[in-house]
Design a protein around this motif. Sequence first.
Motif, PDB file in Angstrom:
ATOM      1  N   UNK A  80       0.862  -1.171   0.000  1.00  0.00           N
ATOM      2  CA  UNK A  80       0.000   0.000   0.000  1.00  0.00           C
ATOM      3  C   UNK A  80       0.905   1.230   0.000  1.00  0.00           C
ATOM      4  N   UNK A  81       0.998   1.899  -1.141  1.00  0.00           N
ATOM      5  CA  UNK A  81       1.769   3.142  -1.227  1.00  0.00           C
ATOM      6  C   UNK A  81       0.899   4.246  -0.636  1.00  0.00           C
ATOM      7  N   UNK A  82       1.204   4.617   0.591  1.00  0.00           N
ATOM      8  CA  UNK A  82       0.322   5.445   1.405  1.00  0.00           C
ATOM      9  C   UNK A  82       0.774   6.905   1.399  1.00  0.00           C
ATOM     10  N   UNK A 100      -1.181  -1.081  -4.389  1.00  0.00           N
ATOM     11  CA  UNK A 100      -2.342  -0.191  -4.289  1.00  0.00           C
ATOM     12  C   UNK A 100      -1.847   1.172  -3.807  1.00  0.00           C
ATOM     13  N   UNK A 101      -2.610   2.188  -4.115  1.00  0.00           N
ATOM     14  CA  UNK A 101      -2.245   3.530  -3.653  1.00  0.00           C
ATOM     15  C   UNK A 101      -3.373   4.114  -2.813  1.00  0.00           C
ATOM     16  N   UNK A 102      -2.987   4.964  -1.882  1.00  0.00           N
ATOM     17  CA  UNK A 102      -3.950   5.581  -0.977  1.00  0.00           C
ATOM     18  C   UNK A 102      -3.522   7.017  -0.709  1.00  0.00           C
ATOM     19  N   UNK A 116      -7.254  -0.316   4.785  1.00  0.00           N
ATOM     20  CA  UNK A 116      -7.603  -0.184   3.375  1.00  0.00           C
ATOM     21  C   UNK A 116      -6.981  -1.292   2.536  1.00  0.00           C
ATOM     22  N   UNK A 117      -5.752  -1.657   2.847  1.00  0.00           N
ATOM     23  CA  UNK A 117      -5.082  -2.706   2.090  1.00  0.00           C
ATOM     24  C   UNK A 117      -5.826  -4.034   2.222  1.00  0.00           C
ATOM     25  N   UNK A 118      -6.237  -4.381   3.423  1.00  0.00           N
ATOM     26  CA  UNK A 118      -6.973  -5.632   3.620  1.00  0.00           C
ATOM     27  C   UNK A 118      -8.321  -5.610   2.901  1.00  0.00           C
ATOM     28  N   UNK A 218     -13.740  -8.236  11.512  1.00  0.00           N
ATOM     29  CA  UNK A 218     -14.274  -7.657  10.268  1.00  0.00           C
ATOM     30  C   UNK A 218     -13.315  -6.610   9.702  1.00  0.00           C
ATOM     31  N   UNK A 219     -12.048  -6.992   9.625  1.00  0.00           N
ATOM     32  CA  UNK A 219     -11.024  -6.100   9.084  1.00  0.00           C
ATOM     33  C   UNK A 219     -10.112  -5.572  10.168  1.00  0.00           C
TER      34      UNK A 219
END
Length: 428
Positions: A80-82, A100-102, A116-118, A218-219
Motif C-alpha cells: 500500500x503506497x500510502x 495499491x495507492x492511498x 484499506x489494504x486488507x 471484520x477487518x
Amino acid sequence: MNIILTINVIVAVVFACCYAYQLFFLAVPFTRKQEAHKPEVLHRFAILICARNESAVIADLLQSIQHQSYDQRLITTFVMADNCTDNTAEIARQNGAVVYTRFNKEKVGKGYALEQLLKNIEEDYPQTFDGFFVFDADNVLDCHFVEAMNRTFTDGYEVVTSYRNSKNYGENWISAGYALWFIRESRYLNNSRMLMGTSCAISGTGFLFSRKVIESTNGWVFHLLTEDIEFSVYHILQGRTIGFCADAVLYDEQPATFRQSWRQRLRWARGFLQVFRKYGFGLVKGMGKGSFSCYDMSMTVMPAFLLTVALIVSYLVVGLSALGGGVGSEITFFQGLYYILQMLAGLYGVLFVVGLFTTITEWENIHTTPAKKVLYTITFPIFMLTYIPISLVALFSRKVQWKPIQHHRADRRVLEAAAAGTKRIQNQ
C-alpha cells in the motif's frame, strides 16, 4: 527525611512486585526446551507492506521476500503506497509486488493503511489466503523467515510474532539502544513467554495472523497510536495466545537521531496510555480471573518509568516544601536531589546488567564490531533513562500524532546475514 525513606520503601516494593517476573524470564530460555513442532502444513500467505515514501529501502525488503526458502507460489506480496510523493509504488511493482495507492491526509498512520489494504485484497482476492504477514518497508528478512513462521502457525497459533533484530545496530548509541531493547524483548520476554505457555505480544512489525483472526474483527480496526499493542491486548482479552517463533529473524531499522527518537517514543508512551484507558478494565478483570497474560500486558502498557516519574515528582515536592520550611531546611531539599541522583544511578545499574546479559548471550546475533557492542552496552541505560522525561510529557501531551521516519539502506553485513540465513536460536 522519614517521608523520603517511606517513599523509597513503597516504590521499591511496588517495583519488586510488578516486575520480578521479568527477572525470572531471563533464566527460562536456559531451563526449558521448545516443544517439537507438529507435522508441517503449507499455507498460502499474503504479505502486507504499508509504505510512505520508502523508495530508498523497499527494494531490499521485496528482494529478501523473493529469496525466501518457502514455496514462492504460496506467497503474494502487497504494497500500500500510502500518501507517497516519490516512486515507492513503481519500485514495488518492479520488484514483483501487487501495489495499491492511498491518499488520505486525515486518516494518517499504519493502522488506516492496513485497513484499506486488507479491504482491497478481500475485494480482489476473496478467501485466497490462510494468513497475513505485516512488515514495515525498512525491514529485511532472514531467508528462512516465512518457512519458520509457517511451522509455528501450523502448531495452531493464530497470531505469531518473530525475533526482531536490527539492521543499523552500530550506527550510534540511539539506534543501538532501540536494537538492544528489541533483542532483549524477543529473547527474554516473548521467547520466555512462549516456553512458559503464556501469550506473547506483537512488537511493531514482523508478525502473522490468520484469516480467522481478521474475520473476527471484520477487518483491521486498531487505530490507536500503538496499534501493535492494541492488537495484542485485544486478542489476549479474546482468549487467544500469541505465539513466538525464535527462528524467524527480521532486521528492522531504528531511528538514529534524538529528535526522531523522542518523537517516536513519545507516540509510543502516549499510545500505551491510550491502550490502558481503552482496555484497562478488561485487563484488570482478566487478572481477577487469574490470567497471567492480562497481568503481563498491564505491566507492558503501564511501563516502570511512570513509577519513576511519580517518584521524582514526590522527591521534588517534599524537597521544595522543606525549602520553605525555615532555617536549615535547604539540607532536606538537597537531600531530595541526592535521592533522585541515587535512584537514577540504581536504575542505570539494573539496566546495565540487563543490557550486558543480553549482549553477552546474543553476541553472535548483533551485527556490528565488538568495540561497538561493548560501548553501546554502556550507553544502553542512558538511552532507556531518556524515557523518563518522555513519559512525563506523554502524560500531558494531547497533540501526539504519527509522523514518518526517514529510512536508509541496510548495512552490507546485515544483507549478507539475511541472505545466508541465521543460525537457529537454541533454547538450552
